[in-house]
Design a protein around this motif. Structure first.
Motif, short mmCIF file in Angstrom:
data_model
loop_
_atom_site.label_atom_id
_atom_site.label_comp_id
_atom_site.label_asym_id
_atom_site.label_seq_id
_atom_site.Cartn_x
_atom_site.Cartn_y
_atom_site.Cartn_z
N ASN A 1 12.84 8.68 5.43
CA ASN A 1 12.39 9.56 4.34
C ASN A 1 12.24 11.01 4.81
O ASN A 1 11.56 11.81 4.19
N HIS B 1 9.89 3.13 0.44
CA HIS B 1 9.63 1.95 1.28
C HIS B 1 9.59 0.68 0.44
O HIS B 1 10.08 -0.36 0.82
N CYS C 1 9.99 10.01 0.04
CA CYS C 1 8.55 10.00 0.26
C CYS C 1 7.97 10.80 -0.90
O CYS C 1 8.05 12.02 -0.93
N THR C 2 7.44 10.06 -1.86
CA THR C 2 7.02 10.74 -3.10
C THR C 2 5.75 11.56 -2.90
O THR C 2 5.44 12.43 -3.72
N ALA C 3 5.04 11.31 -1.82
CA ALA C 3 3.82 12.08 -1.59
C ALA C 3 4.10 13.42 -0.94
O ALA C 3 3.43 14.41 -1.22
N TYR C 4 5.11 13.49 -0.08
CA TYR C 4 5.30 14.71 0.71
C TYR C 4 6.68 15.34 0.57
O TYR C 4 6.84 16.39 -0.04
N CYS D 1 7.37 5.34 -3.88
CA CYS D 1 7.75 5.43 -2.46
C CYS D 1 8.97 4.56 -2.19
O CYS D 1 9.05 3.42 -2.61
N GLY E 1 5.56 10.30 6.82
CA GLY E 1 4.72 10.10 5.65
C GLY E 1 3.26 9.92 6.03
O GLY E 1 2.36 10.61 5.54
N PRO F 1 0.81 -1.22 0.00
CA PRO F 1 0.00 0.00 0.00
C PRO F 1 0.85 1.27 0.00
O PRO F 1 0.63 2.14 0.82
N CYS F 2 1.81 1.34 -0.89
CA CYS F 2 2.69 2.51 -0.93
C CYS F 2 2.31 3.41 -2.10
O CYS F 2 1.83 2.93 -3.13
N CYS F 3 2.58 4.72 -1.98
CA CYS F 3 2.37 5.64 -3.10
C CYS F 3 3.36 5.25 -4.20
O CYS F 3 4.43 4.71 -3.92
N CYS G 1 3.86 4.68 7.52
CA CYS G 1 3.65 3.92 6.28
C CYS G 1 4.48 2.65 6.30
O CYS G 1 4.03 1.59 5.88
#
Ligand SMILES: Cc1ncc(C[n+]2csc(CCOP(=O)(O)OP(=O)(O)O)c2C)c(N)n1
Ligand code: SF4
Ligand SMILES: [Mg+2]
Lengths: 375, 442
Positions: B123, B25, B201-204, B23, B127, B18-20, B54
């Motif tokens: 990261n 991770h 952390c590709t989302a933030y 990500c 996250g 369940p990673c963006c 995450c």
């Protein structure tokens, strides 16, 4: 029948060994430090491990890990440490971890009086973690009972996969008394029911909601899961409201359904008595002196001493209150268990709390006078 | 390579991780999978412990035991698991967030050197909760909680671990080609091992700071921190050392059983208080006195009161003796009260003043006591103690008390000394009791 002169904390440590405890972790705090010391002495000599952790959060964390790996585990602390345990107690509840937690109560709040006794953590124990799930709590009145109830606490933890509290008090933990531990009647030792190696395993499997799931230890025969998050019977995260509710119902039902089975109390009823004492812990001993004195004076008095504070032994309490005009609840707090008695009290019966937190024991005469027992 | 257990240690039974997208991770977890697959550890003997965040979602995607605990506390469960069952291989996955809130456990795990492997998915932000800054956010880093750029210095996890005694520490990035090999080395290291793996952390953190894979490589250079294998040393593994030291402990002391061979003269519960100074062995004398009571067929309780700073101030012991079980253990109106020194008097002055005529009060001749209704007996306790030797004043006083009160025979107190004291001091103790008896007989 060897007579000994030992304090409550030592009796608990010896009871733990007797129950098959294999792991202890704690952090020094008066009045529980001597229990840490006894366990550090006893565990390595009895095939167990005992360790002083870096703080209370680590103490209980180590114990949860060790218990899930199959060891019977215990930790011990007092007010400030119990406060730090709170989040992990929730973890032990949601993960259905067998665990014994000793709280040698001292006067609080906060640091309070480190070397003085109290019973100030009664309702805190009941509602000790977010989410508000039930726990089991036992409270000994003397050193011999501390030994016995420790064994029972381990049994209950294993049987119901839940943290079980032993609520003692500086007044028992650090008071030496004459005891003969060999003469204390102990229950059979109960071990967790382990899942069969030949069958598929789900860590939280139950049929009807009150059923306690069998357990497979980490490192045992199955690959297993443990999680702090809302999960299903497989231990997998879920956001399904129906499953979430079902698990909550399960945590509650497995204890509620066993209330009568868990109930431990001592009754001393007098035919026709209109006055009743309901007490627990060290204060029950002052109450019993008061009862005797009042009877000597010709008053009719009954007494119920509760050893299993939670789940509240409602059947016994209700039965004891039949025909009673006035119930006295003496406590070394400002009226905590009284709340349980009040909600069970029949119409027309008065419930009188005799309370103080001045760090000294409630005396029998204080209880009689402030309870209006001769009125 | 054998595939005794699994061709891959990751399961797709729960769907994809369940990673963006992108990500870091995910890269680290793939390398962990590769490492485990190369190692072929019995999944029943392998535990993936995760922290919160995450990264904490990852444990159950492995075909191994999984343990997902509280934020920052993963090392504590790992410690309990490993101590309880040394056969387990325990791998902890924690975020940089966990290193902050669980810093005490990181230090302790490094000091302790229990055989656990900690992989930090670093990261530079939280996250899971929306990209807030963490203990590793670089100076100037933009996060929702450092809107003007971070001004708190980032910690060097490996240096902190090393400072606390970690025996193996590696720093790399999630793009490292041989990360799986490094993880294998970490797991094989017989002690606590840390892998501090920097990632995106590709989302933030990445979009906010216009950050990418190239920047990540650069950061490790510009940060001034070491990378690669930073620490590799050997030191005893905690579990093995604990078990060895446990095996070498001397046998436990025998239980000191008390035989009730003497008689007594008590009809009811009797309270005795002895008050003195720290360092006068008041508690020890009181304990000998209580035990002598038990040896005389009495029930006993004893409570000791002294300041937390034990080497200074008062030392007061309260003893109840009774022919029947003792319920109420406080002594509101003592039958016998002994005060041997100024500290004890100071602590109990209010009680002394309130004593009634039923209390027999034994005090050192030199003490100025407040007005009291108690029956007072002044004895040269301090002078006698000078004769009998250090640490004897308590027993002198209690020897006098027993002679005066005849609660039980003096011989019971003497026998208690013989039974419970170290051989070297028995003679001095017996002499003290005799001196006390003589004082009371005079
Ligand atoms: C005691 C506690 N405080 C706060 C939180 C909320 N929380 C959830 S995840 C998280 C941060 C996780 O960050 P990190 O460890 O870096 O993991 P990432 O999400 O970056 O993988 C926080 C603060 C929590 N779960 N528990
Ligand atoms: S929020 Fe960041 S850390 Fe979490 S999954 Fe997305 S990219 Fe990864
Ligand atoms: Mg993070």
């Amino acid at each position: 029948m060897p007579l000994e002169f030992i304090e409550g904390n030592e009796a608990i440590a010896r009871g733990a060994v007797r129950a098959g405890c294999g792991f202890f972790a704690g952090y020094p705090i008066t009045p529980a430090s001597t229990l840490l010391q006894y366990m550090l002495d006893l565990m390595p000599r009895n095939d167990g491990t005992a360790i002083q952790a870096e703080d209370e959060i680590a103490s209980i964390g180590f114990c949860i890990g060790a218990s899930m790996a199959g060891r019977k585990a215990m930790t011990a602390t007092s007010g400030p440490g119990i406060s730090l345990y709170s989040e992990n107690i929730g973890l032990a509840i949601i993960g259905e971890t067998p665990l014994v937690i000793v709280n040698v109560q001292r006067q609080g709040p906060a640091t309070g009086s480190a070397t003085k006794g109290a019973e100030g953590d009664i309702q805190f124990t009941r509602w000790i973690t977010s989410g508000g799930m039930p726990i089991i709590a036992l409270s000994p009145a003397n050193v011999a009972e501390a030994y016995e109830l420790t064994v029972r606490a381990f049994n209950l933890a294993e049987q119901y996969r839940i943290p079980v509290f032993l609520l003692t008090n500086k007044e028992i933990g650090l008071t030496q008394e004459t005891v003969d531990l060999d003469s204390v009647r102990l229950p059979e030792i109960i071990n967790r029911t382990r899942a069969s190696a030949s069958e598929a395993y789900k860590p939280h499997q139950f049929g009807s909601i009150e059923q306690v799931p069998v357990i497979s230890d980490f490192g045992g025969e199955h690959v297993t899961q443990f999680t702090t998050s809302t999960h299903d019977q497989n231990g997998y995260l879920t956001s399904d409201p129906e499953i979430a509710q079902n698990m909550i119902d399960h945590y509650i039902a497995k204890i509620e359904a066993a209330t009568d089975e868990i109930a431990l109390y001592r009754e001393d009823m007098q035919e026709g008595a209109e006055l009743l004492f309901i007490s627990y812990g060290i204060t029950s001993r002052s109450a019993s002196v008061a009862v005797k004195q009042l009877r000597d004076e010709g008053f009719g008095v009954s007494s119920l001493v509760i050893q299993s504070l939670f789940p509240v032994p409602e059947t016994a309490i209700k039965a004891a209150m039949k025909g009673i005009r006035k119930t006295i609840v003496p406590e070394m707090n400002m009226g905590q268990y009284k709340l349980e008695i009040e909600r069970l009290a029949p119409d027309g019966m008065s419930v009188i709390g005799v309370n103080k937190m001045d760090t000294t024991l409630l005396s029998p005469s204080e209880i009689i006078a402030r309870g209006g027992c001769r009125d | 390579m054998t595939d005794q257990y699994h061709e891959t240690y990751m399961t797709d039974a729960l769907g994809p991780l369940p990673c963006c997208p992108g990500c870091g991770h995910e890269r680290i977890l793939k390398d962990l999978d590769s490492a485990l697959t190369k190692m072929q550890i019995d999944p029943r003997k392998l535990v993936i412990v995760t922290d919160i965040g995450c990264i904490g979602l990852a444990d159950r995607y492995f075909k191994a035991n999984s343990f997902h605990g509280l934020h920052g506390r993963s090392l504590t469960y790992a410690t309990g698991l490993k101590l309880a069952n040394p056969e387990l291989t325990v791998v902890v996955l924690m975020g940089d967030g966990g290193c902050g809130i669980g810093g005490a456990h990181l230090l302790s795990a490094a000091r302790r050197n229990l055989d656990i492997t900690l992989i930090i998915a670093n990261n530079f932000n939280y996250g899971m909760t929306g990209g807030q800054h963490s203990v590793t956010t670089p100076i100037g880093g933009l996060t929702p909680t450092t809107p003007g750029g971070n001004v708190e210095r980032a910690i060097d996890i490996c240096a902190i671990g090393a400072g606390a005694g970690a025996t193996w520490a590696y720093r790399g990035i999630s793009y490292d080609k041989d990360l799986d090999e490094r993880i294998i080395e970490g797991i094989k290291h017989p002690g606590f091992s840390i892998l501090d793996i920097w990632e995106l952390c590709t989302a933030y953190y990445m979009p906010r700071n216009e950050y990418n894979k190239k920047e990540l490589y650069k950061l490790i250079e510009t940060s001034g921190l070491n990378s690669g294998l930073i620490v590799q040393s050997e030191r005893g593994e905690f579990g093995a050392m604990y078990r060895e030291s446990a095996g070498n402990l001397p046998p436990a002391k025998d239980i000191s059983a008390l035989e009730p061979v003497f008689g007594h003269k008590l009809k009811e519960q009797t309270g005795v208080v002895i008050a003195g100074s720290a360092g006068e062995k008041i508690r020890s004398a009181a304990s000998l006195f209580s035990r002598a009571g038990i040896m005389s067929n009495l029930h006993a309780t004893q409570k000791d009161d002294y300041p937390i700073t034990v080497m200074t101030g008062h030392s007061v012991s309260e003893i109840n003796l009774s022919p029947v079980t003792i319920e109420y253990t406080a002594i509101d109106s003592p039958d016998y009260f002994v005060i041997v020194s100024e500290d004890g008097l100071k602590k109990t002055a209010a009680l002394v003043a309130s004593l009634g005529s039923t209390t027999h009060l034994i005090v050192d001749e030199g003490l100025q006591i407040p007005d009291t209704a108690a029956t007072i007996e002044r004895l040269p306790l301090v002078r006698s103690a000078k004769k009998a030797g250090q640490f004897t004043i308590g027993l002198i006083a209690l020897g006098a008390l027993i002679e005066r009160s005849e609660i039980y025979p003096t011989e019971a107190l003497r026998e208690s000394v013989r039974r419970h004291q170290k051989p070297g001091i028995v003679e001095t103790n017996l002499r003290a009791i005799d001196l006390g008896s003589e004082l009371a007989a005079d």
